[in-house]
Design an enzyme around this catalytic site. Sequence first.
Site, PDB file in Angstrom:
ATOM      1  CE1 TYR A  11      -3.430  -2.231   5.371  1.00 22.71           C
ATOM      2  CE2 TYR A  11      -3.289   0.067   4.683  1.00 22.71           C
ATOM      3  CZ  TYR A  11      -3.445  -1.274   4.380  1.00 22.71           C
ATOM      4  OH  TYR A  11      -3.603  -1.645   3.070  1.00 22.71           O
ATOM      5  CB  THR A  46      -0.876   0.003   1.276  1.00 21.61           C
ATOM      6  OG1 THR A  46      -1.424   1.308   1.463  1.00 21.61           O
ATOM      7  CG2 THR A  46      -0.084  -0.331   2.537  1.00 21.61           C
TER       8      THR A  46
HETATM    9  N1  LIG Z   1      -8.773  -1.133  -1.025  1.00 24.83           N
HETATM   10  C1  LIG Z   1      -7.700  -0.360  -1.165  1.00 24.83           C
HETATM   11  O1  LIG Z   1      -7.805   0.797  -1.603  1.00 24.83           O
HETATM   12  C2  LIG Z   1      -6.316  -0.897  -0.823  1.00 24.83           C
HETATM   13  C3  LIG Z   1      -5.225  -0.022  -0.971  1.00 24.83           C
HETATM   14  C4  LIG Z   1      -3.949  -0.514  -0.672  1.00 24.83           C
HETATM   15  C5  LIG Z   1      -3.778  -1.821  -0.279  1.00 24.83           C
HETATM   16  N2  LIG Z   1      -4.843  -2.652  -0.141  1.00 24.83           N
HETATM   17  C6  LIG Z   1      -4.598  -4.052   0.269  1.00 24.83           C
HETATM   18  O2  LIG Z   1      -5.233  -4.911  -0.662  1.00 24.83           O
HETATM   19  C7  LIG Z   1      -5.670  -6.105  -0.021  1.00 24.83           C
HETATM   20  C8  LIG Z   1      -7.124  -6.352  -0.346  1.00 24.83           C
HETATM   21  O3  LIG Z   1      -7.894  -5.212   0.039  1.00 24.83           O
HETATM   22  P1  LIG Z   1      -9.469  -5.169  -0.204  1.00 24.83           P
HETATM   23  O4  LIG Z   1      -9.828  -3.726  -0.254  1.00 24.83           O
HETATM   24  O5  LIG Z   1      -9.828  -6.079  -1.316  1.00 24.83           O
HETATM   25  O6  LIG Z   1      -9.976  -5.759   1.203  1.00 24.83           O
HETATM   26  P2  LIG Z   1     -11.209  -6.726   1.538  1.00 24.83           P
HETATM   27  O7  LIG Z   1     -11.453  -6.577   2.999  1.00 24.83           O
HETATM   28  O8  LIG Z   1     -12.327  -6.515   0.594  1.00 24.83           O
HETATM   29  O9  LIG Z   1     -10.619  -8.185   1.267  1.00 24.83           O
HETATM   30  C9  LIG Z   1      -9.823  -8.882   2.191  1.00 24.83           C
HETATM   31  C10 LIG Z   1     -10.194 -10.361   2.122  1.00 24.83           C
HETATM   32  O10 LIG Z   1      -9.338 -11.085   3.007  1.00 24.83           O
HETATM   33  C11 LIG Z   1     -10.128 -11.991   3.756  1.00 24.83           C
HETATM   34  N3  LIG Z   1      -9.467 -12.205   5.056  1.00 24.83           N
HETATM   35  C12 LIG Z   1      -9.281 -11.292   6.047  1.00 24.83           C
HETATM   36  N4  LIG Z   1      -8.649 -11.857   7.090  1.00 24.83           N
HETATM   37  C13 LIG Z   1      -8.433 -13.161   6.741  1.00 24.83           C
HETATM   38  C14 LIG Z   1      -7.816 -14.262   7.412  1.00 24.83           C
HETATM   39  N5  LIG Z   1      -7.316 -14.143   8.645  1.00 24.83           N
HETATM   40  N6  LIG Z   1      -7.754 -15.443   6.756  1.00 24.83           N
HETATM   41  C15 LIG Z   1      -8.268 -15.576   5.500  1.00 24.83           C
HETATM   42  N7  LIG Z   1      -8.867 -14.579   4.835  1.00 24.83           N
HETATM   43  C16 LIG Z   1      -8.955 -13.381   5.458  1.00 24.83           C
HETATM   44  C17 LIG Z   1     -11.493 -11.327   3.897  1.00 24.83           C
HETATM   45  O11 LIG Z   1     -12.534 -12.253   4.165  1.00 24.83           O
HETATM   46  C18 LIG Z   1     -11.647 -10.622   2.555  1.00 24.83           C
HETATM   47  O12 LIG Z   1     -12.286 -11.447   1.614  1.00 24.83           O
HETATM   48  C19 LIG Z   1      -5.382  -5.916   1.462  1.00 24.83           C
HETATM   49  O13 LIG Z   1      -4.184  -6.594   1.761  1.00 24.83           O
HETATM   50  C20 LIG Z   1      -5.199  -4.416   1.609  1.00 24.83           C
HETATM   51  O14 LIG Z   1      -4.338  -4.106   2.661  1.00 24.83           O
HETATM   52  C21 LIG Z   1      -6.119  -2.209  -0.412  1.00 24.83           C
END
Ligand SMILES: NC(=O)c1ccc[n+]([C@@H]2O[C@H](COP(=O)([O-])OP(=O)(O)OC[C@H]3O[C@@H](n4cnc5c(N)ncnc54)[C@H](O)[C@@H]3O)[C@@H](O)[C@H]2O)c1
Length: 334
Positions: free
Chosen positions: A142, A118
């Site tokens: 985070y 991120t």
């Molecule tokens: N959304 C953004 O703008 C953004 C920006 C930068 C980085 N990220 C990173 O991208 C990744 C995905 O983000 P997102 O927005 O799709 O989030 P999201 O919450 O929609 O998806 C995360 C998924 O991980 C699963 N999960 C969480 N904890 C778990 C565990 N202990 N075991 C198994 N599964 C588990 C959840 O059920 C969910 O389906 C993350 O690592 C986040 O840090 C997102």
Amino acid sequence: MTQAVLVTGGAGYIGAHACKALAKAGYLPVAYDDLSLGHAAHIKWGPHVQGDVRDRAALEAALRAHKAVAVIHFAALSAVGESMAEPARYYDTNVRGTMALLDAMVATGTPHLVFSSTAAVYGEPEKLPISEDAALAPVNVYGRTKLICERMAADYGVHGVKAVALRYFNASGADPDTEIGEKRAAETHLIPRAMMALQGYIHDFQVFGSDFPTPDGTAIRDYIHVTDLAEGHVLALRYLQNGGDPGAFNLGVGHGYSVLEILKAVAAASGREMPAPKGARRAGDPNMLVADPSRARTTLGFEPAHSDLKTIAETAWKWHRIAHPARNDSAPPG
Ligand SMILES: NC(=O)c1ccc[n+]([C@@H]2O[C@H](COP(=O)([O-])OP(=O)(O)OC[C@H]3O[C@@H](n4cnc5c(N)ncnc54)[C@H](O)[C@@H]3O)[C@@H](O)[C@H]2O)c1
């Protein structure tokens, strides 16, 4: 033969879009997700293994059962405010989870990892746009968990894992075919919150801060369409499979929009008036985060095709009309 790729967090927002992109590119995405935050209905392009990312034995079993050639690791907790209030939970899921995954990869001889990182690893940048060589000084828990994971994954190179970290800026928009999109029980992101406010799902929508040193006083971010992000993962995977070196890449577009500009695009996409009540600035919210995406462009061939603001807002709105049918009876049809 079709190559299987284990996608942790494959039922989540970005993970599900990546599964779709992987399937389109000829891979079999195996979604490994405990469904704590994601949706079973978003797993459409391959099998689902229900498991926790901290469960090394279950990860090993999944990697072996599907003969996975690589892993894309999305599963994490990612709400900045929550991370400051509950650091232990963030270190546990994000850091311990990534370590369990790396150990499972070593045990099964799975060589390639694409890791969800991120822009939060940069903290408050000294220079814009932000290149990958900028100082890494996260200002919240985070961001710190993600930076630790990046370094751990790089260090596991000694044990035979080659990892690429993709540092996303603001993921946004939804699948243009409306098969999947952004849907969270507790939403913290600007565009879905604005749309949920229009649909009558939330009643506390606010613009956090109007005294930023930016032209309209609101914070500026680099918004990248989730379909482009998903494609970036396929490119990173191919890059590793073709012998590319481990490293980190920004995934952004290279220019930013203010909160008010985003709300104007939401109003245009929905055909509705978008209220913008002023709220207090949140602690640790940088003024401006804009990527220098040139490394991803030149090394991975990353060329965002859906990340203009109109497409982002229109695909998000189309999805939100399905995900959140209007509760707000007084809202005019959009
Ligand atoms: N959304 C953004 O703008 C953004 C920006 C930068 C980085 N990220 C990173 O991208 C990744 C995905 O983000 P997102 O927005 O799709 O989030 P999201 O919450 O929609 O998806 C995360 C998924 O991980 C699963 N999960 C969480 N904890 C778990 C565990 N202990 N075991 C198994 N599964 C588990 C959840 O059920 C969910 O389906 C993350 O690592 C986040 O840090 C997102």
